[in-house]
Design a protein around this motif. Sequence first.
Motif, PDB file in Angstrom:
ATOM      1  N   LEU B 109      21.030  34.642  29.687  1.00 56.10           N
ATOM      2  CA  LEU B 109      20.811  35.284  31.670  1.00 56.10           C
ATOM      3  C   LEU B 109      21.061  36.153  31.114  1.00 56.10           C
ATOM      4  O   LEU B 109      21.691  37.400  31.276  1.00 56.10           O
ATOM      5  N   ILE B 110      23.215  36.344  30.817  1.00 57.51           N
ATOM      6  CA  ILE B 110      23.943  36.519  30.789  1.00 57.51           C
ATOM      7  C   ILE B 110      23.836  38.041  29.715  1.00 57.51           C
ATOM      8  O   ILE B 110      24.040  39.367  29.813  1.00 57.51           O
ATOM      9  N   ASP B 111      23.144  37.323  28.211  1.00 57.78           N
ATOM     10  CA  ASP B 111      22.835  38.631  27.401  1.00 57.78           C
ATOM     11  C   ASP B 111      21.624  39.673  27.844  1.00 57.78           C
ATOM     12  O   ASP B 111      22.019  40.593  27.859  1.00 57.78           O
ATOM     13  N   THR B 112      20.692  39.119  28.743  1.00 58.86           N
ATOM     14  CA  THR B 112      19.465  39.543  28.991  1.00 58.86           C
ATOM     15  C   THR B 112      20.536  40.819  29.894  1.00 58.86           C
ATOM     16  O   THR B 112      20.206  41.936  29.936  1.00 58.86           O
ATOM     17  N   PHE B 113      21.457  40.962  30.716  1.00 56.09           N
ATOM     18  CA  PHE B 113      21.970  40.983  32.081  1.00 56.09           C
ATOM     19  C   PHE B 113      22.979  42.616  31.254  1.00 56.09           C
ATOM     20  O   PHE B 113      22.626  44.252  31.555  1.00 56.09           O
ATOM     21  N   ASN B 114      23.311  41.894  29.946  1.00 50.73           N
ATOM     22  CA  ASN B 114      24.374  42.602  29.807  1.00 50.73           C
ATOM     23  C   ASN B 114      23.504  43.752  28.508  1.00 50.73           C
ATOM     24  O   ASN B 114      24.224  44.895  28.482  1.00 50.73           O
ATOM     25  N   ALA B 115      22.633  44.395  27.711  1.00 50.72           N
ATOM     26  CA  ALA B 115      21.170  44.788  27.581  1.00 50.72           C
ATOM     27  C   ALA B 115      20.469  45.459  27.834  1.00 50.72           C
ATOM     28  O   ALA B 115      20.669  46.544  28.631  1.00 50.72           O
ATOM     29  N   ASP B 116      21.006  45.112  29.734  1.00 50.47           N
ATOM     30  CA  ASP B 116      20.686  46.248  31.418  1.00 50.47           C
ATOM     31  C   ASP B 116      21.089  46.943  31.426  1.00 50.47           C
ATOM     32  O   ASP B 116      21.537  47.765  32.607  1.00 50.47           O
ATOM     33  N   GLY B 117      22.275  46.911  31.107  1.00 47.59           N
ATOM     34  CA  GLY B 117      24.148  47.544  31.540  1.00 47.59           C
ATOM     35  C   GLY B 117      24.792  47.416  32.662  1.00 47.59           C
ATOM     36  O   GLY B 117      25.165  47.183  32.981  1.00 47.59           O
ATOM     37  N   ILE B 118      24.477  45.366  32.703  1.00 48.04           N
ATOM     38  CA  ILE B 118      25.317  45.078  34.341  1.00 48.04           C
ATOM     39  C   ILE B 118      26.448  44.624  33.891  1.00 48.04           C
ATOM     40  O   ILE B 118      26.796  44.435  33.171  1.00 48.04           O
ATOM     41  N   LYS B 119      27.125  45.178  35.088  1.00 48.71           N
ATOM     42  CA  LYS B 119      28.881  44.605  34.859  1.00 48.71           C
ATOM     43  C   LYS B 119      28.921  44.074  35.923  1.00 48.71           C
ATOM     44  O   LYS B 119      30.373  43.729  35.802  1.00 48.71           O
ATOM     45  N   GLY B 120      28.363  43.322  36.697  1.00 48.55           N
ATOM     46  CA  GLY B 120      28.855  42.746  38.076  1.00 48.55           C
ATOM     47  C   GLY B 120      27.630  41.524  38.262  1.00 48.55           C
ATOM     48  O   GLY B 120      26.474  41.809  38.463  1.00 48.55           O
ATOM     49  N   ILE B 121      27.909  39.798  38.082  1.00 47.60           N
ATOM     50  CA  ILE B 121      27.439  39.775  38.143  1.00 47.60           C
ATOM     51  C   ILE B 121      27.765  38.878  39.300  1.00 47.60           C
ATOM     52  O   ILE B 121      29.279  37.622  39.611  1.00 47.60           O
ATOM     53  N   LEU B 122      27.350  37.327  39.667  1.00 44.25           N
ATOM     54  CA  LEU B 122      26.625  36.541  41.501  1.00 44.25           C
ATOM     55  C   LEU B 122      26.712  34.835  40.900  1.00 44.25           C
ATOM     56  O   LEU B 122      25.505  35.242  40.340  1.00 44.25           O
ATOM     57  N   LEU B 123      27.130  34.074  40.251  1.00 44.27           N
ATOM     58  CA  LEU B 123      26.744  32.838  39.686  1.00 44.27           C
ATOM     59  C   LEU B 123      27.402  31.681  40.451  1.00 44.27           C
ATOM     60  O   LEU B 123      28.572  31.808  40.735  1.00 44.27           O
ATOM     61  N   THR B 124      26.632  30.707  40.442  1.00 47.77           N
ATOM     62  CA  THR B 124      26.618  29.480  40.405  1.00 47.77           C
ATOM     63  C   THR B 124      26.973  28.705  39.600  1.00 47.77           C
ATOM     64  O   THR B 124      25.826  28.679  38.774  1.00 47.77           O
ATOM     65  N   PRO B 125      28.219  28.303  39.137  1.00 46.46           N
ATOM     66  CA  PRO B 125      27.960  28.051  37.907  1.00 46.46           C
ATOM     67  C   PRO B 125      27.719  26.741  37.590  1.00 46.46           C
ATOM     68  O   PRO B 125      27.364  25.652  38.526  1.00 46.46           O
ATOM     69  N   CYS B 126      27.433  26.126  36.435  1.00 48.75           N
ATOM     70  CA  CYS B 126      27.027  24.963  35.560  1.00 48.75           C
ATOM     71  C   CYS B 126      28.228  24.126  35.220  1.00 48.75           C
ATOM     72  O   CYS B 126      28.930  24.732  34.842  1.00 48.75           O
ATOM     73  N   GLU B 127      27.977  22.932  34.952  1.00 50.81           N
ATOM     74  CA  GLU B 127      28.891  22.191  34.305  1.00 50.81           C
ATOM     75  C   GLU B 127      29.831  22.606  33.310  1.00 50.81           C
ATOM     76  O   GLU B 127      28.414  23.033  32.271  1.00 50.81           O
ATOM     77  N   ASP B 128      30.781  22.899  33.180  1.00 53.46           N
ATOM     78  CA  ASP B 128      31.728  23.158  31.490  1.00 53.46           C
ATOM     79  C   ASP B 128      30.983  24.708  30.775  1.00 53.46           C
ATOM     80  O   ASP B 128      30.610  24.628  29.967  1.00 53.46           O
ATOM     81  N   CYS B 129      30.467  25.654  32.282  1.00 56.88           N
ATOM     82  CA  CYS B 129      29.861  26.953  31.652  1.00 56.88           C
ATOM     83  C   CYS B 129      30.868  28.131  31.717  1.00 56.88           C
ATOM     84  O   CYS B 129      30.722  29.086  31.739  1.00 56.88           O
ATOM     85  N   GLU B 130      32.682  27.497  31.172  1.00 60.87           N
ATOM     86  CA  GLU B 130      33.024  28.159  31.268  1.00 60.87           C
ATOM     87  C   GLU B 130      33.254  29.662  30.515  1.00 60.87           C
ATOM     88  O   GLU B 130      33.688  30.873  30.375  1.00 60.87           O
ATOM     89  N   GLY B 131      33.152  28.670  28.962  1.00 58.94           N
ATOM     90  CA  GLY B 131      32.523  29.890  28.379  1.00 58.94           C
ATOM     91  C   GLY B 131      32.158  30.718  27.711  1.00 58.94           C
ATOM     92  O   GLY B 131      32.312  31.877  27.604  1.00 58.94           O
ATOM     93  N   ASP B 132      30.422  30.698  29.272  1.00 57.49           N
ATOM     94  CA  ASP B 132      30.094  31.414  28.644  1.00 57.49           C
ATOM     95  C   ASP B 132      30.111  32.854  30.532  1.00 57.49           C
ATOM     96  O   ASP B 132      30.357  33.748  29.483  1.00 57.49           O
TER      97      ASP B 132
END
Lengths: 335, 335
Positions: B109-132
């Motif tokens: 999803l982050i890749d998709t958003f990036n290709a769309d030129g998005i610069k801000g994200i609101l997100l409820t993280p899941c376990e261990d997603c620090e790297g993402d």
Amino acid sequence: MKKTTIKDIAKEAGVSVGLASMVFNGKPGVSQKNIEKVMAVMKKMNYTPNKAAAVLRSGVKKTIGVITPDLANHYFSDISRHIENIAYENGYTVLFGSSDERRDKISSLIDTFNADGIKGILLTPCEDCEGDIMKAIRYGMKVVLMNRCLKMENENVGTVMLDNEKAIRTAIDHLIENGYSRIEMITNNEKLSTLNSRMDFYKKIMEEKGLGKYIRINLLKDIEKEEEVDEIVRLAYKRGTEAFLIPRGYLALYVCKSIKKLGLRIPEDIAIIGCDGGQSYRIMTPTVSEIRQSPRETAEESFTMLMNMMKGDAPGERLLLEPSLVIGDSTKKII
Amino acid sequence: MKKTTIKDIAKEAGVSVGLASMVFNGKPGVSQKNIEKVMAVMKKMNYTPNKAAAVLRSGVKKTIGVITPDLANHYFSDISRHIENIAYENGYTVLFGSSDERRDKISSLIDTFNADGIKGILLTPCEDCEGDIMKAIRYGMKVVLMNRCLKMENENVGTVMLDNEKAIRTAIDHLIENGYSRIEMITNNEKLSTLNSRMDFYKKIMEEKGLGKYIRINLLKDIEKEEEVDEIVRLAYKRGTEAFLIPRGYLALYVCKSIKKLGLRIPEDIAIIGCDGGQSYRIMTPTVSEIRQSPRETAEESFTMLMNMMKGDAPGERLLLEPSLVIGDSTKKII
DNA sequence: CTGAAAGCGCTTACAG
DNA sequence: CTGAAAGCGCTTACAG
């Protein structure tokens, strides 16, 4: 960091920008050698094409708009989630918007979508919004109506909705089979195509079954007023009503509450069958029987139809979905 | 139909395109007369600026991405709806995506958003997603974590979540006040920051109240298995448990069902207090008490923080939201 | 306070 | 099968 552009890729790969563009978009007529060369450079430089530029130039955007009455309503969030899944699978992104059953919101959402270059919309119309749909058509959009229909014929508009006649027939058959014949309807007076046709079919089918004398549609004026529901239930029970057919999902929940409040039992004193309650019906005691329009099917069929209209230039069709009967304890046979 | 462009507006209004652009974007330094003239023509011709062109030229995109575990979950669809409202009010569009609590989905999803030129994200993280999240930061994005926190410190990451200590304290205080002291917790063993901290605070506060000997966390292995819940409830009742504190919304619904199935009454035999059940708690009989993190507040605070980070270049903060106690019948005082 | 013009990064006829 | 060039609709220096 300067952004990598198609020019950089082309230069690095030793080809023209036009050729590079064709590779990204999988256009036919490019030699295998060049495809590989460009792809390699693209990966190496971690390049993603600038979509805004592509959209501006081509006028084609792989984004669709979805408008439902309320994203926070469980039924529509269910559909939305399925649309999200299918869309991403097909490389599309989705813009969601809620109408609150208001024409002006639909209208402004269509403008927003248009400014965003969107050419396809999935939408649950509200009352009298034919004009707004026509505006979308004028913008060059294709539209698929979900769940409800509109009084209009246009090849750019498709419809995916429940076969309401079959749905109501299934509900009444089920009730009769389990021994209930004094079946009344409770609904509110929103002017939605779905509600209207369900009321009509209720009357028609009750007549057909020789139950015409029991026909009665209890119309709620203010859905917020618990007392109104209480009163309807009380009077209905008094006159010997055996079952309620409730064509609005959440309304069945309120009716349950009223029945319990009056100290009556479901289904021993009054049975209930609702529509599209999903999870909420399942956590009730007793669980509530329902007629269901599959959200997944709605999402899939609507999306597919929209794709056919947008890409294949197919005309919009009118698709009737099969209802499914989910049997809960609220319509159990009483021995 | 040919699309109306800024040129048409400028010509019709008798001004230059540059001036028209400044009017649309509310830039300072335009005479009142011209503002009115342009706005009038704009309205008359029903013009909406082509965003793709604006984005391409300015490099600024008024779109944010929102990732929750599941758009179809009532709590998250509630938040999403509020985000939608605030975003549109502020001229932003929103792209929604569901993670199903999976890292790979968040990542793509982050890749998709990036290709769309998005610069801000609101997100409820899941376990261990620090790297993402770090990947998003590398893309130049700002991120606000909603509802759950992560073990990371980064000025491009903010957090908006419930004050879990206060929440659990409020719940326990309420129970004690109404005469319940043998309070147990029922939860499942997902490794979510929220659940972990709620368990810890439950233990801590029970100790504080001198109720340490009653501390017991019943861990569900398989949330789908009704029998497991039944068994926990049965044993708890046998050992004299008076109330359940349930930190997962839907779980409270299952526990209610189990209690009823065992022929026990709520709250006479066992009281229940849940979390963030909303509407679903209100339609139960009895209605279920709950500790609530306001979805509206979550949406507003997260959005505002993200805007401050994106526009004002403010660093991400950690904001704790006040819990609110919604009292239902499931924790009534028994006389 | 206003206008003419360059250019964002692509795609797509068009010519070779 | 490939390359050079126009142009999508805006915004933004820049000159007046």
